[in-house]
Design an enzyme around this catalytic site. Structure first.
Site, PDB file in Angstrom:
ATOM      1  CE  LYS A 182      25.253  56.848 -19.412  1.00  0.00           C
ATOM      2  NZ  LYS A 182      24.970  58.380 -19.700  1.00  0.00           N
ATOM      3  CE1 TYR A 212      24.295  59.466 -26.396  1.00  0.00           C
ATOM      4  CE2 TYR A 212      23.924  60.106 -28.978  1.00  0.00           C
ATOM      5  CZ  TYR A 212      24.668  60.192 -27.785  1.00  0.00           C
ATOM      6  OH  TYR A 212      25.709  61.070 -27.491  1.00  0.00           O
ATOM      7  CG  ASP A 228      24.602  51.099 -25.585  1.00  0.00           C
ATOM      8  OD1 ASP A 228      24.534  52.032 -26.330  1.00  0.00           O
ATOM      9  OD2 ASP A 228      25.099  51.071 -24.320  1.00  0.00           O
TER      10      ASP A 228
HETATM   11  P1  KE4 Z   1      28.957  58.711 -23.601  1.00  0.00           P
HETATM   12  O1  KE4 Z   1      29.631  58.740 -24.588  1.00  0.00           O
HETATM   13  O2  KE4 Z   1      28.054  59.900 -23.337  1.00  0.00           O
HETATM   14  O3  KE4 Z   1      29.840  58.335 -22.029  1.00  0.00           O
HETATM   15  O4  KE4 Z   1      27.982  57.460 -23.645  1.00  0.00           O
HETATM   16  C1  KE4 Z   1      27.158  57.374 -24.762  1.00  0.00           C
HETATM   17  C2  KE4 Z   1      25.965  56.341 -24.383  1.00  0.00           C
HETATM   18  C3  KE4 Z   1      26.204  55.141 -25.044  1.00  0.00           C
HETATM   19  N1  KE4 Z   1      24.999  54.434 -24.921  1.00  0.00           N
HETATM   20  C4  KE4 Z   1      23.878  54.845 -24.209  1.00  0.00           C
HETATM   21  C5  KE4 Z   1      22.616  53.730 -23.864  1.00  0.00           C
HETATM   22  C6  KE4 Z   1      23.848  55.969 -23.656  1.00  0.00           C
HETATM   23  O5  KE4 Z   1      22.680  56.390 -22.978  1.00  0.00           O
HETATM   24  C7  KE4 Z   1      24.922  56.837 -23.797  1.00  0.00           C
HETATM   25  C8  KE4 Z   1      24.819  58.215 -23.055  1.00  0.00           C
HETATM   26  N2  KE4 Z   1      23.771  58.605 -22.426  1.00  0.00           N
HETATM   27  C9  KE4 Z   1      23.360  60.262 -22.599  1.00  0.00           C
HETATM   28  C10 KE4 Z   1      22.239  60.179 -21.663  1.00  0.00           C
HETATM   29  N3  KE4 Z   1      20.995  59.644 -22.322  1.00  0.00           N
HETATM   30  C11 KE4 Z   1      24.582  60.805 -21.927  1.00  0.00           C
HETATM   31  C12 KE4 Z   1      24.247  62.369 -21.802  1.00  0.00           C
HETATM   32  C13 KE4 Z   1      24.656  63.315 -22.757  1.00  0.00           C
HETATM   33  O6  KE4 Z   1      24.908  63.030 -23.885  1.00  0.00           O
HETATM   34  O7  KE4 Z   1      25.176  64.347 -22.138  1.00  0.00           O
END
Ligand code: KE4
Length: 428
Positions: A268, A145, A240
């Protein structure tokens, strides 16, 4: 059994105003059933719900809370920055300091651009790779993801996988067709795609340690093969590290796994819990970005003083203590305890971990990719999740998420967690 009547009332109210009652799908407990609790406050390794229940927290707001919640240094940094203005939309010194610090920690980063989420970071990195190479096609891996930009919501992990729609509606077929999805840890699939269409591939994007279908690791030699194939074909390799960056060590997963990507994405932890993202890497690629080059990317709050101050405080705290060795030790304690109680209860659990990131799959087979992860017993996971929640331990509300330990966790917290798991297993 924790009573959560106020959470239930709040959720019922929220459902009237917000789709699914949540502002991000994975929070809705759809994978584990029941009603999500509503947070009232959080401090250190604990989160408190609106019904007065307290939980040892292994979600850590999905990774940012590596120092625990409301870390004093971060709170002070935000307060101090806010008094000087919450946003300028004008260059300011802390953006430069943050860029210098990230570059010093991650050798593959020559230049960096800050933005406001991991999604923005990966979306922008893909656009940049396409602009730099003049190619359109990208490769991602099933179960990984990378946020919710159109081209990356193809066989995606995390909430998309949790909800059973890894291919989101609303993504034009023309966009999805430019995304080639491969199984992770499959060298032959990699070789075949590059042999067939290597010259058409702008970028490969991956989590070096996939943690959005639970958590699994690259098999020996796999990343080296990926690096060689991308280099041979002029394809941009994008790591990523939105979750692994600064969590697995100063240079994240790429430092641990000794891989030099062309671009990396972050988020994060570098925002200290505030909205942040970043992407950086080779200067010859990064200089294609506006205002220098032809690839446009922008953001009103990019590099904003609050996120920069909070992120700097987080990185300073990590670097000035033995944080990463502490996280490794706590992770090893948790792994050892959980494996022991599952074995004693004769419950098939595959506990997978790297540093302070972990996942327990209810299967007796090792998990090396999404197909393996799909064989785990998700109904059992849901029962385990609620059993642990009722015993004061908050795990990620989906089998397809990783858990996170913070420097605020103690060996006593780990011991209490293992005892709670033992109690859940005994109740089955
Ligand atoms: P955000 O757009 O949510 O800040 O980041 C996206 C993203 C990008 N790359 C990786 C490897 C990620 O894990 C994420 C987002 N992580 C999820 C949890 N696995 C966020 C939780 C959510 O979507 O509420």
């Amino acid at each position: 059994m924790s009573v959560r009547l106020r959470s239930e009332a709040l959720f019922a109210e929220s459902l009237k105003h917000t789709p699914g009652g949540v502002n991000s799908p994975v929070r809705a407990f759809r994978a584990v059933g029941g009603t999500p609790f509503f947070a009232a406050s959080a401090s250190g390794a604990r989160v408190n719900d609106v019904d007065g229940n307290t939980y040892i927290d292994y979600v850590g707001t999905w990774g940012p809370a590596i120092l625990g919640h409301a870390a004093p240094a971060i709170v002070r940094a935000i307060q101090s920055a806010a008094e000087r203005g919450t946003s300028f939309g004008i260059p300011h010194a802390q953006e430069v300091t943050m860029a210098q610090r990230v570059k010093a920690m991650v050798p593959s980063v020559d230049k960096i651009r800050f933005c406001n989420s991991g999604t923005e970071a990966t979306m922008s990195a893909i656009r940049l790779a396409r602009g730099f190479t003049g190619r359109d096609r990208i490769i991602k891996f099933d179960g990984c993801y990378h946020g919710h930009s159109d081209g990356l919501l193809v066989k995606a992990g995390s909430g998309a996988l949790t909800l059973g729609n890894p291919d989101s509606a609303g993504v034009p077929a023309a966009v999805a067709q430019q995304t080639v999805v491969l199984p992770f840890n499959d060298p032959e699939a990699l070789r075949a795609v590059f042999q067939d269409q290597g010259r058409d591939i702008a970028a490969v994007i991956l989590e070096l340690v996939p943690a959005n279908a639970g958590l699994y690791l690259p098999q020996p030699g796999y990343l080296a093969l990926l690096r060689q194939l991308t280099r041979d074909h002029g394809t941009v390799l994008i790591a990523d590290e939105v979750m692994t960056g600064f969590r697995l060590g100063p240079a994240g997963a790429q430092g641990i796994l000794e891989l030099i990507p062309d671009l990396s994405c972050f988020g994060k932890i570098i925002g200290g819990g505030l909205p942040v993202g970043a992407f950086g890497g080779r200067a010859d690629i990064m200089d294609y970005l506006a205002p220098l080059g032809p690839v446009y990317q922008a953001g009103t709050l990019s590099g904003n003083p609050l996120a920069m101050a909070a992120g700097l405080a987080a990185l300073e705290a990590l670097q000035s203590t033995d944080a990463w060795s502490r996280l490794e030790n706590l992770g090893a304690e948790l792994e050892q305890g959980m494996v022991a109680v599952a074995k004693a209860a004769q419950i098939p659990v595959q506990f997978q971990r790297i540093g302070s990131m972990f996942c327990g799959y209810f299967t007796n087979q090792p998990v090396w990719n999404l197909a393996d992860a799909m064989h785990s017993d998700r109904a059992r996971f849901a029962r385990f999740f609620h059993g642990m929640l009722d015993r004061g331990v908050y795990l990620a509300p989906s089998q397809f998420e990783a858990g996170f330990i913070s420097t605020a966790h103690t060996s006593a917290d780990i011991e209490a967690t293992v005892r709670a798991a033992e109690s859940v297993f005994a109740s089955w």
